[in-house]
Each structure stands twice: as structure tokens, then as C-alpha cells.
Design a protein around this motif. Structure first.
Motif, PDB file in Angstrom:
ATOM      1  N   ILE A  61     -49.179  -8.482  21.848  1.00 29.42           N
ATOM      2  CA  ILE A  61     -49.234  -9.451  22.945  1.00 29.42           C
ATOM      3  C   ILE A  61     -47.859  -9.951  23.331  1.00 29.42           C
ATOM      4  N   GLY A  65     -45.864 -14.571  21.983  1.00 28.03           N
ATOM      5  CA  GLY A  65     -47.246 -14.766  21.550  1.00 28.03           C
ATOM      6  C   GLY A  65     -47.380 -14.608  20.045  1.00 28.03           C
ATOM      7  N   LYS A  68     -46.181 -17.708  18.335  1.00 22.96           N
ATOM      8  CA  LYS A  68     -47.155 -18.788  18.493  1.00 22.96           C
ATOM      9  C   LYS A  68     -48.332 -18.602  17.532  1.00 22.96           C
ATOM     10  N   SER A 161     -39.321  -7.908  34.197  1.00 20.32           N
ATOM     11  CA  SER A 161     -39.801  -9.137  34.815  1.00 20.32           C
ATOM     12  C   SER A 161     -40.541  -9.987  33.801  1.00 20.32           C
ATOM     13  N   ASP A 162     -40.994  -9.370  32.715  1.00 16.97           N
ATOM     14  CA  ASP A 162     -41.706 -10.128  31.684  1.00 16.97           C
ATOM     15  C   ASP A 162     -40.726 -10.456  30.561  1.00 16.97           C
ATOM     16  N   GLY A 163     -41.049 -11.449  29.782  1.00 15.21           N
ATOM     17  CA  GLY A 163     -40.235 -11.764  28.630  1.00 15.21           C
ATOM     18  C   GLY A 163     -40.293 -10.606  27.654  1.00 15.21           C
TER      19      GLY A 163
ATOM     20  N   GLU B 283     -44.997 -13.528  32.997  1.00 14.90           N
ATOM     21  CA  GLU B 283     -44.266 -14.299  32.014  1.00 14.90           C
ATOM     22  C   GLU B 283     -45.119 -15.057  31.015  1.00 14.90           C
ATOM     23  N   PHE B 284     -46.429 -15.123  31.274  1.00  9.87           N
ATOM     24  CA  PHE B 284     -47.247 -15.960  30.406  1.00  9.87           C
ATOM     25  C   PHE B 284     -47.247 -15.484  28.959  1.00  9.87           C
ATOM     26  N   THR B 285     -47.343 -14.178  28.762  1.00 13.79           N
ATOM     27  CA  THR B 285     -47.514 -13.677  27.391  1.00 13.79           C
ATOM     28  C   THR B 285     -46.322 -13.966  26.508  1.00 13.79           C
ATOM     29  N   ALA B 287     -43.870 -16.285  27.118  1.00  9.47           N
ATOM     30  CA  ALA B 287     -43.231 -17.590  27.320  1.00  9.47           C
ATOM     31  C   ALA B 287     -43.198 -18.322  25.985  1.00  9.47           C
TER      32      ALA B 287
END
Lengths: 352, 326
Positions: A61, A65, A68, A161-163, B283-285, B287
Motif C-alpha cells: 500500500i 501506509g 501507519k 505523482s504519488d508519494g 497521494e492518499f496512500t 501521505a
């Protein structure tokens, strides 16, 4: 906690009802996090299950994630490409260690150029990603590439574009070689990009780069070879141009001074050595120091111990660099020292 | 008397023993339907509440500036919603500008001009567009539309319109094919079936007498459409457009594929941009950081508010159009 237990209960129920492997003592360990580590973890888990009956349920994920989830104890371990700082580990009661190393590779789309033909150095790459160099025939690029015919097209900068852990390694490298980058952008799993197109995931970057004339992007090495992208040579810390491959990743990894890195908080970018690939990094596993369920903790550690002992060849097949044996010994010592059950006994007792 | 009385007293009892099964089920049934309706409302309110609570840290930290700044920097933990909000509105406006005329044209053709035999197959084909999953639009956009536009259309736009003052600013920069305009065009295709379907209904509800009378005095199809159908159905058409707008505002996957996902404001439509839903999907995953997450939730809340307002507006307009056509 109750979730934890119910997961275990579910796993046990599956085994009881014959949906598990059917082997005695079959268990399931759970993990979540890094997408970078997913291919090798999946490979290891697959073989490990046939050997021991213990299954790994890993959710890729993303590193954020994963961090977390392990903090909230919903998984047995988390995986992150960015090492946590010692103070963050302390605050969350976590322990971390490296599992595998790999390389990030800049790729370009310039018609007529073969892989490895284009050469860049760190400051030039940073200037491109800062938008200060915007044409391929810029004198700075031309000077690094005598004899290479460079077009006058615009440079299409492509980034994630994503982390992403890949972004972390890439921006960490740029921060080391370019003071401007360090000052204006910095390094993280996601940054405020001054220019460029954002693609989602390694696939997204590979697609944008492959589709756009004059594009430059960065991907994990395996994606560059799988998508037949034109990778480039990079000047390393010693000023030598190197090609990205397992050999140069290993050269960089060999420099890693894990013994002196507190909590293994070490990033392997811009390492010295004339063979070192400059954008190399490790991916990490995180576990709770206090194990409420020591047997489960032990199962998890057993999996990683087995992977270190038997997984090196599989890792190399997937273009990852395994952790050297002396570091594995250090890691096992860390387990013994830091991971305890609630009555204070070390969870990891086996001496290999 | 007695016997009669007892007889009359007996009968209701008999009836009562026969009805109960219905009576017994009736009340629970009513409660059940009420519960179903309440569940939806409760879910909606719960979502709103969670969005409000989780976005509070971002609003507390940045205040109103969150809405009017465009910094989006996870390294320094500074966030502003202006770029994604603008991107959401701009792509949706492009979609409406391009999609509406096509959709109304489709509706008029199907209702007025199309041979009867072709009407149903064509209508179904257009409605099938609505059934195509948005990820398919995204992939088609990335692999087919973006390279096509980037190689053949955008260079021409840059060359011919780029130098024009004011308007030219919209068409400058390198022609990558990925960007705000491409995202708007994909959205236009996606909203056409929605608008066309509403437009067919409202145009069909124009009283036949009006239409026949117009044709009767010698009006051409163009004149009937221009002076009778569209003015009469105007409000319903606007409602249909708003429904399409609601869809365009929230569309995620297709946009994420082709917009370029860049948190920057630029005048040019050919530059990469981003939308609220694209930012969330991207970006949600990963963040990590509470303020980062809270800012993303705040973006969600803004999108919720915008979409909600648009849908309310659409409903109001459609309701009035219905009343008028009755």
C-alpha cells in the motif's frame, strides 16, 4: 489488538477448515508498506510457504501506509523505502533494519539514442529537474556528450505523482549533488516539483517517458529494462561515468557502513568508489519493539532470517542487491537486543 | 337482539384474525423502509462529519489561505488548494464547453431528424458510452488521444493561436499531449451521454402542438430547434448540463492518467495541471504526516461542497422544468 487477534483467529480457522496449507503449525504473518519491496517479498514468501507452510500476507500500500499500519499494530511488520530517524523510531517504539537494496535509473526518450549513450552528471540532472535546462541541445548537456547528436527539442521532465520511495532516493541524491535542489526542493517521498509531468507509479513514469518525445524520467531499474527504456550513464561521486546494473549497485552497497549507522538510518545515494551507481538505496522493515504476541513476532523474524540465508539468489534475479552476511549478523543481534516480549525476554533466540 | 349482537361482534373478530398477517408485517415494513432511507442520510452526514473533523487541522493551520495559495510542499508541510481547485473547475468548464453542443446536437438529431429505424440503436450506442469504465477512458486518453493531440493538434494550436494576444496565453508551451486541455477533452466525451440523455427527455417533453405549429408555418428543422425546442427546454437543458458537470467535477481515473499531475498554476491549457480527485488518488496512500493527510481530506471536503452545490442547482432547475412542461 482485538483486530490483531481476530486476524490470527481467522488464519487459524482457515487452517482448521483445511483452507490453509494443511501442514501442522501453518501460520500467517502480515505485513504492509513499500511497493519497491513487494516483488522480492512476494517471491520470498512464495518459496517460504512451500518450505515451511507459513504464509505471508503482504499489502503493498506504499511506505507511508506501511508506517501507519505498524504504528497502529494492525500488521506484524511494515516496510518503508525511507528509513525512519532514530527519534521517530524511539517515539513509536519501533525497530528497523534493511531488507534489500536496489537502484533508481534515469531514463530518456530521444529518438536515435541507444541505452547508455547519453551521459549526465548530478548537477546537470538537478538543473533539468529544476527547469533551469529546458532544451536537449543545451551547452551543458552537449559538453558532457561529445559526439552525441542532441535535438533542439524541449525536455519533458517526468516525475512520480504519488508519494514514493523511488522519489525519496532520487530527490535525496539530487539534494546531495545540487545545493540549489537542496535549498529549493529538498528530499522526501513527495516534493513540490518545479517543473514536469507527474505519472502514477513506476508504470506511469515509464509510460509518460516512453510516449513523450524528449522526455526524461526516473524508475526502479527493473522497470527500465522491462519497458525497454533508454537508460543513461551517470557520473558518480568519483566523477566516473557508470552504467546502471547489479554490479554498480553492489559497488555502491559495498560502501554502506551499516555498523556505524544508528538504527540503520542510512541512505546509499552518491557513494564513493569508481564503480558505484550514484542513486542506490535500501528498503527497510519496521517492527514493534514490544511484542504482545511473541510467537507471532518470532514467526516474522524467522521469515526474514530465512530470506537473508536463502533469498540472495532470488533477489539478484529480480535485480536487487542482497544484504551482506556481516550485516545480517548485525541485524540478528539487533533483533535479540531490541525485540522483546511483554515479560522482557528476547523474542529472537535462534542462533544461526 | 343478543344473537344479532353477538353475530356483529363476532364478525370483526373474524376479520381481525384474517388481517393480522398484513397488519403485523405492515409496521415493520414501514420502519424498514424508513431505516433504509435514514441509513443513506446517516451515511451522508457521517461522511460530512468525518471530512469536517479530519480536515480541521489543515484549516486551523492555514486558514483561508488554504483556498487561495497554490504551494503544495510535503517537505516543508505547506499546503494550498488553489491549483487542484482551479484544475477541477477548468477541466470541467472545458468539458461543458465542448460536450454540451455535441450532446444537444445528438439529442436534436435523435429526436427530430434521425430515421426511426436508426433511433434506438444510436441512442443505445451513445448510452453505452456512459457504461465504459473511466479507467478505460484514461488508458485510451494516455495511449491514443494524448500522443495524437501532442503530435498533430497542439503544435498547430501553439503555432497559430499561441502568438495571438490574451487568448494565445492559453495555448503556449511545449506540446507534450498531456495536460489540462487533454483532460478536459476526455471529460467532454465522458459527459456527452449524460447530457444527451437528459436533453432527449426535455426536448421530447416540448408539447407536440408547439412543434407541429412551427413546422406548419414553414419553419425549417434549424428554426424549430433554435426558436422553439431549445428556448422551451432551456431550463431542463441547463439541468442536464449541471448533471454532466457533477460527473466531470468528481471524475478521477481518466483525469489522473492524462492531466500530468502537477501542482502548478499556469495560464496555458497545454501545461500539466491537477484536479482535486487526481491529487487524492495519487497521494492518499503514501501521505505520511498528519497535516499532509488533513490537507488531502480538506480537498475532499471542498470537492464535496462544490459537487453538492452543482447537483442541488441541477435538481432545482430540472424540477422547475418539469413543472413547466406539465
Amino acid at each position: 489488538m482485538s483486530f490483531h487477534r481476530s486476524v490470527r483467529g481467522l488464519a487459524a480457522a482457515l487452517v482448521v477448515f483445511g483452507l490453509g496449507t494443511g501442514m501442522a503449525g501453518a501460520a500467517e504473518i502480515t505485513g504492509a508498506g513499500s511497493t519497491f519491496a513487494y516483488p522480492i517479498l512476494a517471491k520470498w514468501a512464495d518459496v517460504y510457504k512451500t518450505k515451511t507452510g507459513t504464509a505471508l500476507n503482504y499489502q503493498s500500500i506504499g511506505s507511508g501506509g506501511g508506517i501507519k499500519q505498524i504504528k497502529s499494530k494492525t500488521v506484524d511488520f511494515g516496510a518503508s523505502d525511507m528509513p525512519l530517524e532514530p527519534k521517530d523510531l524511539e517515539a513509536a517504539g519501533l525497530v528497523q533494519w534493511p531488507t534489500i537494496m536496489g537502484g533508481v535509473v534515469p531514463v530518456v526518450n530521444l529518438s536515435g539514442l541507444q541505452p547508455g549513450e547519453l551521459r549526465l552528471d548530478g548537477p546537470t540532472l538537478a538543473a533539468i529537474y529544476l527547469g533551469k535546462i529546458s532544451k536537449w541541445n543545451d551547452p551543458v548537456i552537449a559538453k558532457l556528450n561529445p559526439g552525441v547528436k542532441l535535438p533542439g527539442t524541449d525536455i519533458a521532465v517526468v516525475h512520480r505523482s504519488d508519494g514514493s520511495g523511488t522519489t525519496f532516493l532520487f530527490t535525496n541524491y539530487l539534494s546531495q549533488v545540487s545545493p540549489d535542489w537542496k535549498k529549493d526542493v529538498g528530499s522526501s517521498t513527495a516534493v513540490e516539483w518545479p517543473v514536469g509531468l507527474g505519472g502514477k507509479g513506476n508504470e506511469g513514469v515509464a509510460n509518460f517517458t516512453g510516449q513523450t518525445d524528449g522526455a526524461i524520467g526516473y524508475v526502479e531499474y527493473a522497470y527500465a529494462t522491462q519497458n525497454k527504456l533508454t537508460w543513461i550513464q551517470m557520473a558518480n561521486h568519483d566523477g566516473v561515468f557508470v552504467k546502471p546494473n547489479l554490479e554498480t549497485f553492489q559497488a555502491a552497497a559495498a560502501n554502506a557502513d551499516w555498523a556505524h549507522a544508528e538504527d540503520y538510518d542510512l541512505v546509499l545515494t552518491d557513494q564513493p568508489g569508481k564503480n558505484s551507481w550514484p542513486i542506490t538505496g535500501a528498503t527497510f522493515v519496521l517492527m514493534q519493539k514490544a511484542q504482545d504476541n511473541p510467537e507471532r513476532g518470532l514467526e516474522t523474524l524467522k521469515f526474514f532470517a530465512w530470506s537473508y540465508a536463502n533469498g540472495a539468489k532470488m533477489a539478484e534475479e529480480l535485480q536487487y542487491v542482497p544484504i551482506p552476511e556481516n550485516v545480517v549478523k548485525m541485524i540478528e543481534a539487533t533483533w535479540k537486543r531490541d525485540i522483546k516480549s511483554s515479560d522482557g525476554k528476547p523474542v529472537w533466540t535462534a542462533a544461526r | 337482539m343478543f344473537s344479532e349482537d353477538s353475530a356483529t361482534m363476532d364478525r370483526p373478530e373474524e376479520v381481525a384474525t384474517r388481517i393480522p398477517s398484513g397488519l403485523k408485517l405492515n409496521l415493520p415494513f414501514r420502519w424498514l423502509t424508513a431505516a433504509a432511507a435514514m441509513l443513506v442520510v446517516a451515511a451522508l452526514l457521517a461522511m460530512l462529519a468525518i471530512l469536517a473533523v479530519d480536515s480541521a487541522p489543515a484549516f486551523r493551520r492555514f486558514g483561508f489561505a488554504f483556498l487561495v495559495t497554490s504551494a503544495w510542499n510535503p517537505v516543508t508541510d505547506t499546503y494550498g488548494a488553489l491549483a487542484p481547485v482551479t484544475g477541477t473547475l477548468v477541466t470541467s468548464v472545458i468539458a461543458m464547453l465542448v460536450g454540451t453542443p455535441v450532446a444537444v446536437g445528438v439529442a436534436i438529431f435523435l429526436n427530430e431528424i434521425c430515421p426511426h429505424r436508426l433511433r434506438d440503436p444510436l441512442a443505445i450506442a451513445i448510452e453505452l458510452l456512459a457504461a465504459v469504465p473511466s479507467i478505460i477512458y484514461g488508458m485510451w486518453g494516455l495511449f491514443v488521444l494524448a500522443p495524437l493531440l501532442g503530435r498533430h493538434v497542439y503544435p498547430a494550436l501553439i503555432h497559430w493561436i499561441g502568438p495571438v494576444p490574451v487568448v494565445g496565453a492559453l495555448f503556449q508551451g511545449p506540446p507534450f499531449g498531456i495536460g489540462t486541455l487533454t483532460a478536459g477533452l476526455i471529460l467532454a466525451i465522458m459527459v456527452i451521454p449524460f447530457i444527451a440523455s437528459v436533453a432527449r427527455q426535455v426536448l421530447g417533453s416540448v408539447p407536440p402542438m408547439l412543434r407541429e405549429a412551427a413546422y406548419g408555418v414553414g419553419a425549417t428543422t434549424w428554426e424549430v430547434a433554435r426558436h422553439v425546442l431549445i428556448p422551451h427546454a432551456r431550463r431542463g437543458l441547463i439541468g442536464g448540463v449541471m448533471l454532466g458537470l457533477g460527473r466531470a467535477l468528481g471524475e478521477t481515473m481518466a483525469v489522473t492518467f492524462v492531466i500530468g499531475n502537477a501542482h502548478r498554476l499556469s495560464a496555458s491549457l497545454l501545461h500539466p495541471g491537477t484536479t482535486i480527485s487526481a491529487v487524492l488518488a495519487n497521494e492518499f496512500t503514501e501521505a505520511s504526516g498528519d497535516l499532509y493527510l488533513s490537507s488531502l481530506v480538506a480537498l475532499g471536503l471542498i470537492l464535496f461542497a462544490v459537487t453538492f452545490a452543482v447537483l442541488l442547482g441541477a435538481r432545482a432547475l430540472l424540477a422547475r422544468a418539469d413543472r413547466r412542461s406539465v
